[in-house]
Design a protein around this motif. Structure first.
Motif, mmCIF file in Angstrom:
data_model
loop_
_atom_site.group_PDB
_atom_site.id
_atom_site.type_symbol
_atom_site.label_atom_id
_atom_site.label_comp_id
_atom_site.label_asym_id
_atom_site.label_seq_id
_atom_site.Cartn_x
_atom_site.Cartn_y
_atom_site.Cartn_z
ATOM 1 N N GLY A 105 66.075 -2.647 14.795
ATOM 2 C CA GLY A 105 66.310 -2.401 16.210
ATOM 3 C C GLY A 105 65.597 -1.169 16.689
ATOM 4 N N LEU A 106 66.003 -0.717 17.868
ATOM 5 C CA LEU A 106 65.424 0.466 18.495
ATOM 6 C C LEU A 106 66.384 1.642 18.307
ATOM 7 C CD1 LEU A 106 63.383 1.883 20.413
ATOM 8 C CD2 LEU A 106 64.767 0.999 22.325
ATOM 9 N N VAL A 107 65.843 2.758 17.858
ATOM 10 C CA VAL A 107 66.663 3.941 17.625
ATOM 11 C C VAL A 107 65.867 5.178 18.041
ATOM 12 C CG1 VAL A 107 65.912 4.171 15.228
ATOM 13 C CG2 VAL A 107 68.116 5.124 15.919
ATOM 14 N N GLN A 108 66.578 6.199 18.487
ATOM 15 C CA GLN A 108 65.909 7.436 18.868
ATOM 16 C C GLN A 108 65.536 8.252 17.637
ATOM 17 O OE1 GLN A 108 68.501 9.507 21.620
ATOM 18 N NE2 GLN A 108 67.780 8.286 23.354
ATOM 19 N N PRO A 109 64.524 9.105 17.760
ATOM 20 C CA PRO A 109 64.190 9.996 16.640
ATOM 21 C C PRO A 109 65.406 10.791 16.190
ATOM 22 C CG PRO A 109 62.469 10.065 18.293
ATOM 23 C CD PRO A 109 63.588 9.243 18.887
ATOM 24 N N GLY A 110 65.563 10.902 14.872
ATOM 25 C CA GLY A 110 66.722 11.573 14.311
ATOM 26 C C GLY A 110 67.896 10.658 14.063
ATOM 27 N N GLY A 111 67.827 9.446 14.543
ATOM 28 C CA GLY A 111 68.907 8.491 14.393
ATOM 29 C C GLY A 111 68.898 7.779 13.053
ATOM 30 N N SER A 112 69.822 6.839 12.910
ATOM 31 C CA SER A 112 69.989 6.105 11.654
ATOM 32 C C SER A 112 70.067 4.610 11.910
ATOM 33 C CB SER A 112 71.278 6.550 10.950
ATOM 34 O OG SER A 112 71.245 7.908 10.604
ATOM 35 N N LEU A 113 69.642 3.861 10.905
ATOM 36 C CA LEU A 113 69.802 2.409 10.883
ATOM 37 C C LEU A 113 70.082 1.987 9.454
ATOM 38 C CD1 LEU A 113 66.908 0.931 13.088
ATOM 39 C CD2 LEU A 113 69.344 0.806 13.574
ATOM 40 N N ARG A 114 70.757 0.852 9.317
ATOM 41 C CA ARG A 114 71.002 0.284 7.999
ATOM 42 C C ARG A 114 70.495 -1.152 7.975
ATOM 43 N NH1 ARG A 114 76.521 -1.608 4.979
ATOM 44 N NH2 ARG A 114 76.043 -0.887 2.863
ATOM 45 N N LEU A 115 69.518 -1.388 7.133
ATOM 46 C CA LEU A 115 68.990 -2.733 6.967
ATOM 47 C C LEU A 115 69.718 -3.437 5.822
ATOM 48 C CD1 LEU A 115 65.140 -2.079 7.239
ATOM 49 C CD2 LEU A 115 66.812 -2.439 9.069
ATOM 50 N N SER A 116 69.878 -4.744 5.973
ATOM 51 C CA SER A 116 70.468 -5.568 4.927
ATOM 52 C C SER A 116 69.544 -6.735 4.621
ATOM 53 C CB SER A 116 71.828 -6.118 5.379
ATOM 54 O OG SER A 116 72.735 -5.096 5.670
ATOM 55 N N CYS A 117 69.587 -7.194 3.394
ATOM 56 C CA CYS A 117 68.812 -8.367 2.983
ATOM 57 C C CYS A 117 69.676 -9.184 2.037
ATOM 58 C CB CYS A 117 67.528 -7.942 2.299
ATOM 59 S SG CYS A 117 66.629 -9.297 1.503
ATOM 60 N N THR A 118 69.983 -10.398 2.453
ATOM 61 C CA THR A 118 70.794 -11.280 1.628
ATOM 62 C C THR A 118 69.913 -12.351 1.002
ATOM 63 O OG1 THR A 118 72.732 -10.887 3.000
ATOM 64 C CG2 THR A 118 72.770 -12.827 1.595
ATOM 65 N N ALA A 119 70.071 -12.518 -0.299
ATOM 66 C CA ALA A 119 69.227 -13.427 -1.057
ATOM 67 C C ALA A 119 69.981 -14.678 -1.468
ATOM 68 C CB ALA A 119 68.692 -12.724 -2.300
ATOM 69 N N SER A 120 69.256 -15.763 -1.589
ATOM 70 C CA SER A 120 69.794 -17.007 -2.133
ATOM 71 C C SER A 120 68.701 -17.686 -2.930
ATOM 72 C CB SER A 120 70.299 -17.922 -1.021
ATOM 73 O OG SER A 120 69.271 -18.244 -0.115
ATOM 74 N N GLY A 121 69.100 -18.624 -3.802
ATOM 75 C CA GLY A 121 68.134 -19.358 -4.599
ATOM 76 C C GLY A 121 67.580 -18.583 -5.780
ATOM 77 N N MET A 122 68.247 -17.532 -6.181
ATOM 78 C CA MET A 122 67.798 -16.711 -7.304
ATOM 79 C C MET A 122 69.002 -16.079 -7.989
ATOM 80 S SD MET A 122 66.403 -13.297 -5.281
ATOM 81 C CE MET A 122 66.427 -12.239 -6.730
ATOM 82 N N ILE A 123 68.780 -15.652 -9.237
ATOM 83 C CA ILE A 123 69.822 -14.927 -9.960
ATOM 84 C C ILE A 123 69.682 -13.461 -9.561
ATOM 85 C CG2 ILE A 123 70.793 -14.391 -12.221
ATOM 86 C CD1 ILE A 123 69.399 -16.922 -13.268
ATOM 87 N N PHE A 124 70.342 -13.102 -8.481
ATOM 88 C CA PHE A 124 70.084 -11.839 -7.783
ATOM 89 C C PHE A 124 70.180 -10.634 -8.709
ATOM 90 C CE2 PHE A 124 69.749 -9.201 -4.098
ATOM 91 C CZ PHE A 124 70.564 -8.114 -4.335
ATOM 92 N N HIS A 125 71.227 -10.568 -9.523
ATOM 93 C CA HIS A 125 71.482 -9.339 -10.275
ATOM 94 C C HIS A 125 70.425 -9.077 -11.343
ATOM 95 C CE1 HIS A 125 72.856 -11.411 -13.949
ATOM 96 N NE2 HIS A 125 73.401 -12.287 -13.139
ATOM 97 N N ALA A 126 69.606 -10.066 -11.638
ATOM 98 C CA ALA A 126 68.642 -9.928 -12.737
ATOM 99 C C ALA A 126 67.309 -9.329 -12.307
ATOM 100 C CB ALA A 126 68.397 -11.293 -13.370
ATOM 101 N N TYR A 127 67.086 -9.170 -11.012
ATOM 102 C CA TYR A 127 65.747 -8.823 -10.535
ATOM 103 C C TYR A 127 65.680 -7.512 -9.767
ATOM 104 C CZ TYR A 127 64.324 -13.505 -11.806
ATOM 105 O OH TYR A 127 64.034 -14.648 -12.511
#
Length: 115
Positions: free
Chosen positions: A10-32
């Motif tokens: 998204g849009l954030v002002q300088p000095g601000g914070s953001l949290r990105l997330s990425c959800t995976a499927s179709g893989m053994i997530f914990h192994a990679y």
């Protein structure tokens, strides 16, 4: 088939914070190894951060001390907490997984840092 879905940009002002997330499927997530890359307009895609299956992290020098990568293996999700954001952090951020020969990529999420 591996599917990586990012959210949180998204849009954030300088000095601000953001949290990105990425959800995976179709893989053994914990192994990679999982990671975040970014690509600013007119520039090459660059590494932001990676995290191994055991939780060892690695950061680009430009984000060290400001960004934190983490993972929740129970939820097949990797996060990127971005603090003290700067205009030069503006880019499309891509989630990456080490699955496959060259890895797998998400579709990207736009982060814009501007006043």
């Amino acid at each position: 088939q591996v599917l990586l879905v990012e959210s949180g940009g998204g849009l954030v002002q300088p000095g601000g914070s953001l949290r990105l997330s990425c959800t995976a499927s179709g893989m053994i997530f914990h192994a990679y190894v999982m990671g975040w890359y970014r690509q600013a307009l007119g520039k090459q895609r660059e590494l932001v951060a990676t995290i191994t299956s055991g939780g060892t992290t690695n950061y680009a020098g430009s984000v060290k001390g400001r960004f934190t990568i983490s993972r929740d293996n129970a939820k097949n999700t990797v996060f990127l907490q971005m603090n003290s954001l700067k205009p030069e952090d503006t880019a499309v951020y891509y989630c990456w997984s080490a699955v496959g020969g060259l890895g797998s990529w998400g579709q990207g999420t736009q982060v814009t840092v501007s006043s």
